[in-house]
Design a protein around this motif. Structure first.
Motif, PDB file in Angstrom:
ATOM      1  N   GLY A  96       8.245  -1.419   9.295  1.00  0.00           N
ATOM      2  CA  GLY A  96       8.196  -1.433  10.747  1.00  0.00           C
ATOM      3  C   GLY A  96       7.066  -2.341  11.190  1.00  0.00           C
ATOM      4  N   ASP A  97       6.183  -1.823  12.022  1.00  0.00           N
ATOM      5  CA  ASP A  97       5.037  -2.607  12.488  1.00  0.00           C
ATOM      6  C   ASP A  97       3.756  -2.262  11.752  1.00  0.00           C
ATOM      7  OD1 ASP A  97       6.409  -4.101  14.364  1.00  0.00           O
ATOM      8  OD2 ASP A  97       6.181  -2.577  15.934  1.00  0.00           O
ATOM      9  N   GLU A  98       3.837  -1.416  10.756  1.00  0.00           N
ATOM     10  CA  GLU A  98       2.649  -0.973  10.051  1.00  0.00           C
ATOM     11  C   GLU A  98       2.563  -1.606   8.669  1.00  0.00           C
ATOM     12  OE1 GLU A  98       0.225   0.890  11.404  1.00  0.00           O
ATOM     13  OE2 GLU A  98       1.406   0.757  13.256  1.00  0.00           O
ATOM     14  N   PRO A  99       1.346  -1.866   8.172  1.00  0.00           N
ATOM     15  CA  PRO A  99       1.208  -2.389   6.809  1.00  0.00           C
ATOM     16  C   PRO A  99       1.832  -1.444   5.793  1.00  0.00           C
ATOM     17  CG  PRO A  99      -0.867  -2.522   8.006  1.00  0.00           C
ATOM     18  CD  PRO A  99       0.052  -1.706   8.857  1.00  0.00           C
ATOM     19  N   ASN A 100       2.516  -2.006   4.839  1.00  0.00           N
ATOM     20  CA  ASN A 100       3.130  -1.220   3.780  1.00  0.00           C
ATOM     21  C   ASN A 100       2.060  -0.813   2.779  1.00  0.00           C
ATOM     22  OD1 ASN A 100       4.640  -0.123   1.734  1.00  0.00           O
ATOM     23  ND2 ASN A 100       5.843  -1.973   1.321  1.00  0.00           N
ATOM     24  N   PRO A 101       1.778   0.488   2.620  1.00  0.00           N
ATOM     25  CA  PRO A 101       0.719   0.892   1.684  1.00  0.00           C
ATOM     26  C   PRO A 101       1.036   0.553   0.236  1.00  0.00           C
ATOM     27  CG  PRO A 101       1.940   2.800   2.484  1.00  0.00           C
ATOM     28  CD  PRO A 101       2.393   1.639   3.302  1.00  0.00           C
ATOM     29  N   ASP A 102       2.312   0.268  -0.060  1.00  0.00           N
ATOM     30  CA  ASP A 102       2.668  -0.095  -1.436  1.00  0.00           C
ATOM     31  C   ASP A 102       2.319  -1.543  -1.765  1.00  0.00           C
ATOM     32  OD1 ASP A 102       3.661   2.441  -1.947  1.00  0.00           O
ATOM     33  OD2 ASP A 102       5.688   1.914  -1.304  1.00  0.00           O
ATOM     34  N   ASN A 103       2.099  -2.365  -0.733  1.00  0.00           N
ATOM     35  CA  ASN A 103       1.645  -3.741  -0.959  1.00  0.00           C
ATOM     36  C   ASN A 103       0.132  -3.727  -0.735  1.00  0.00           C
ATOM     37  OD1 ASN A 103       0.971  -6.542  -0.733  1.00  0.00           O
ATOM     38  ND2 ASN A 103       3.131  -6.997  -0.320  1.00  0.00           N
ATOM     39  N   LEU A 104      -0.605  -3.505  -1.790  1.00  0.00           N
ATOM     40  CA  LEU A 104      -2.045  -3.244  -1.685  1.00  0.00           C
ATOM     41  C   LEU A 104      -2.807  -4.436  -1.116  1.00  0.00           C
ATOM     42  CD1 LEU A 104      -2.477  -1.426  -5.121  1.00  0.00           C
ATOM     43  CD2 LEU A 104      -2.067  -0.408  -2.871  1.00  0.00           C
ATOM     44  N   TRP A 105      -2.433  -5.624  -1.542  1.00  0.00           N
ATOM     45  CA  TRP A 105      -3.097  -6.833  -1.051  1.00  0.00           C
ATOM     46  C   TRP A 105      -2.803  -7.033   0.432  1.00  0.00           C
ATOM     47  CZ3 TRP A 105      -6.670 -10.308  -1.093  1.00  0.00           C
ATOM     48  CH2 TRP A 105      -6.476 -11.596  -0.592  1.00  0.00           C
ATOM     49  N   GLY A 106      -1.572  -6.849   0.826  1.00  0.00           N
ATOM     50  CA  GLY A 106      -1.227  -7.006   2.222  1.00  0.00           C
ATOM     51  C   GLY A 106      -1.953  -6.010   3.107  1.00  0.00           C
ATOM     52  N   ALA A 107      -2.039  -4.759   2.657  1.00  0.00           N
ATOM     53  CA  ALA A 107      -2.740  -3.736   3.439  1.00  0.00           C
ATOM     54  C   ALA A 107      -4.213  -4.087   3.582  1.00  0.00           C
ATOM     55  CB  ALA A 107      -2.565  -2.371   2.777  1.00  0.00           C
ATOM     56  N   PHE A 108      -4.833  -4.610   2.507  1.00  0.00           N
ATOM     57  CA  PHE A 108      -6.241  -4.983   2.574  1.00  0.00           C
ATOM     58  C   PHE A 108      -6.450  -6.155   3.525  1.00  0.00           C
ATOM     59  CE2 PHE A 108      -9.595  -7.877   1.049  1.00  0.00           C
ATOM     60  CZ  PHE A 108     -10.688  -7.075   1.321  1.00  0.00           C
ATOM     61  N   MET A 109      -5.629  -7.193   3.400  1.00  0.00           N
ATOM     62  CA  MET A 109      -5.811  -8.365   4.257  1.00  0.00           C
ATOM     63  C   MET A 109      -5.572  -8.023   5.727  1.00  0.00           C
ATOM     64  SD  MET A 109      -7.017 -11.060   2.884  1.00  0.00           S
ATOM     65  CE  MET A 109      -6.728 -12.084   4.317  1.00  0.00           C
ATOM     66  N   PHE A 110      -4.635  -7.124   6.005  1.00  0.00           N
ATOM     67  CA  PHE A 110      -4.415  -6.695   7.383  1.00  0.00           C
ATOM     68  C   PHE A 110      -5.677  -6.035   7.933  1.00  0.00           C
ATOM     69  CE2 PHE A 110      -3.255  -3.630  10.631  1.00  0.00           C
ATOM     70  CZ  PHE A 110      -2.372  -4.342  11.439  1.00  0.00           C
ATOM     71  N   GLN A 111      -6.266  -5.143   7.150  1.00  0.00           N
ATOM     72  CA  GLN A 111      -7.461  -4.440   7.623  1.00  0.00           C
ATOM     73  C   GLN A 111      -8.646  -5.386   7.764  1.00  0.00           C
ATOM     74  OE1 GLN A 111      -8.345  -0.918   5.392  1.00  0.00           O
ATOM     75  NE2 GLN A 111      -9.964  -0.241   6.786  1.00  0.00           N
ATOM     76  N   LEU A 112      -8.822  -6.301   6.802  1.00  0.00           N
ATOM     77  CA  LEU A 112      -9.927  -7.253   6.863  1.00  0.00           C
ATOM     78  C   LEU A 112      -9.799  -8.148   8.088  1.00  0.00           C
ATOM     79  CD1 LEU A 112     -12.418  -8.402   5.246  1.00  0.00           C
ATOM     80  CD2 LEU A 112     -10.821 -10.095   4.316  1.00  0.00           C
ATOM     81  N   ALA A 113      -8.600  -8.695   8.302  1.00  0.00           N
ATOM     82  CA  ALA A 113      -8.394  -9.614   9.426  1.00  0.00           C
ATOM     83  C   ALA A 113      -8.514  -8.886  10.761  1.00  0.00           C
ATOM     84  CB  ALA A 113      -7.028 -10.281   9.305  1.00  0.00           C
TER      85      ALA A 113
END
Length: 551
Positions: free
Chosen positions: A157-174
């Motif tokens: 949906g509109d939320e970071p996928n917790p299973d994609n660890l790198w994507g979730a981290f980059m979303f939070q960092l950015a």
């Protein structure tokens, strides 16, 4: 800190400023004071010179100096509008549910990033280092594994996928640092393999295809969190990859380029290169070397390489340049020349020549590596424009090497120009010498930069014979500026020419067969002819010089 190979490349391996590592940080203040050398200060120029005042130079948006926060007063006075910090994922997120909000906090509890930004300098983050808990292949060298879940959807949906660890981290960092860090270089020198003589500097265990996916995920995540985010490719060590291809190909870049061509170039906004020592290489890696270059990989520049993979027009950044000195007697440092390193005076000339050729070639941004040395004793290299001090706020001008003053000259007269062009005077020697030194024919150099009604012409000699340049005056007044920033009035002669004598060059490479006779990879003493009152459309006219357009 880092490494050096035969081409001078290096890989930063430090953690963020909140950690105690091979560099230690203490003390910090905001703002910039004028730097004044105190009693007994080491001179910035010729031995025996008087202590000098270093006036801050306004920051230019295309000029950067890495790790400026480690010597803030100097960084803020340097003329750089950008700096780069290393952000290590495994220190920002040491556990799955953790995010280290204090990564940019010093031992006094002060936020270094905020103080840096208040000075007006923008920050680019170089993000790297997979935490062990996030590793797809545990037990590899720390930080090098492909992240687990890298090929999972980036969002649910509109939320970071917790299973994609790198994507979730980059979303939070950015998201957390939006408006403070909007530029993210993804990893560093990923082409260096996990085996061979440089294995200790390997940062990435994945394939070029995996790296493309790393970029793609970072781009999707960061831009969803911050629409202003920009993604820069891993700073690339050209000569290491060329060595792997025997001089005929670039194995890692070619494989990555195939991914880009097949899947699209929208996963990055700019391409980063790390290039050391020879200013001519900066021109050649952008436009390509001469057609008779002995190693065929050198004949094609990255402007053409990007066009070939569907990424034409993407900005190209130089994220590390330097030619390091040997002759500064710092604690634990061996001052004997080793054939690679140069003198501090030559380094000041390198600073002027490298930036002049880089900006004339067309690089979007140029970052010097680095502002300050690593701690003494026994640093692995004298990286700094200034000598090490553990106090970020230290303003003792005796710390500055001649290269710092030259860097300020770049910021004042060269960086941020609205128009730039390169003119050279060629020597009559046979072209065959250019096989092993692509720009052998370039005898004298004239790189011209226009800012409003001010024109700055950077001039130097590339031969062993004294020479001169005769530039037709186009303004109402002129001064001659040397690498220390000293200005001397300059008047046209009876023919309306501004004439500058150019001493010979001396820095010749002698190892492994050496440079062709008569070639000098760093030119002689470098000067800038600065004219005011020059019309923006005024042509550059210099006797015997011809404009270079690149390929």
């Amino acid at each position: 800190m880092g490494k050096e190979g035969s081409d001078g490349t290096r890989t930063p391996i430090e953690v963020g400023p909140s950690k105690v590592t091979r560099r230690r940080f203490s003390g910090i203040v905001g703002g910039v004071a004028t730097l004044v050398a105190g009693a007994g200060a080491l001179p910035l120029g010729v031995a025996g010179a008087q202590a000098v005042e270093l006036k801050p130079v306004p920051g230019a948006d295309n000029l950067g100096v890495n790790e400026a926060f480690k010597a803030m007063t100097f960084g803020n006075a340097s003329g750089a509008g950008w700096t780069r910090w290393t952000v290590q994922w495994f220190n920002v997120q040491r556990e799955p549910d953790e995010f280290n909000d204090f990564y940019f906090t010093n031992e006094k509890g002060e936020n270094i990033l905020d103080i840096q930004l208040k000075s007006g300098m923008k920050v680019a983050a170089m993000v790297l280092g997979t935490p062990e808990w996030a590793a797809e292949t545990p037990g590899l060298k720390a930080g090098t594994s492909v992240p687990r879940g890298l090929y999972e959807p980036v969002f649910v949906g509109d939320e970071p996928n917790p299973d994609n660890l790198w994507g979730a981290f980059m979303f939070q960092l950015a998201k957390q640092y939006a408006g403070k860090m909007d530029v993210f270089e993804i990893w560093n020198e990923v082409e260096i393999p996990a085996n061979g003589p440089n294995a200790v500097y390997n940062t990435w265990a994945g394939t070029p295809a995996d790296y493309y996916q790393l970029l793609s995920v970072a781009s999707q995540a960061a831009k969803k969190a911050n629409p202003n985010a920009r993604i820069v490719t891993s700073p690339y060590s050209y000569f290491k990859d060329k060595d792997a291809g025997g001089g005929e190909s670039l194995p890692w870049f070619d494989a990555f380029g195939a991914e880009v061509k097949a899947k699209g170039a929208n996963v990055f906004d700019a391409v980063a290169l790390n290039l050391y020592r020879n200013p001519h290489d900066l021109w050649d890696r952008f436009h390509g070397g001469v057609d008779i270059a002995a190693e065929s990989a050198d004949r094609t520049g990255f402007k053409a390489r990007l066009e070939a993979i569907g990424a034409g027009g993407k900005p190209i950044w130089l994220t590390e340049i330097n030619a390091m000195p040997y002759d500064d007697p710092m604690p634990g440092w061996n001052t004997n020349p080793d054939g690679f390193r140069i003198t501090m005076v030559e380094q000041a000339n390198y600073v002027l020549q490298a930036h002049a050729l880089a900006f004339a070639a067309g690089y979007d941004k140029v970052f010097f590596q680095a502002l300050q040395d690593d701690p003494y004793p026994v640093p692995d290299e004298l990286w700094g424009l200034v000598r090490f001090n553990g106090d970020m706020a230290n303003a003792d001008a005796s710390r500055a090497r001649p290269a710092f003053a030259a860097y300020q000259v770049v910021g004042k007269y060269v960086a941020g120009a609205q128009r730039s062009e390169l003119h050279v005077k060629k020597r009559p020697d046979p072209k065959k010498n250019a096989q092993y030194a692509s720009r052998f024919e370039w005898a004298q150099h004239l790189a011209v930069f226009h800012k409003g009604d001010t024109r700055a012409a950077v001039v130097w000699n590339g031969t062993e014979e004294a020479s001169s340049v005769a530039l037709k005056a186009a303004g109402t007044s002129a001064v001659l500026v040397d690498s220390t920033g000293k200005e001397t009035p300059l008047s046209p002669n009876g023919e309306g020419l501004l004439v500058v004598d150019l001493p010979p060059a001396t820095r010749h490479f002698d190892l492994f067969g050496g440079d062709p006779a008569g070639y000098f990879y760093v030119g002689g003493p470098t000067f800038i002819v600065v004219e005011t009152g020059v019309p923006g459309t005024a042509p550059v006219e210099a006797q015997g010089f011809a404009r270079q357009e690149g390929k």
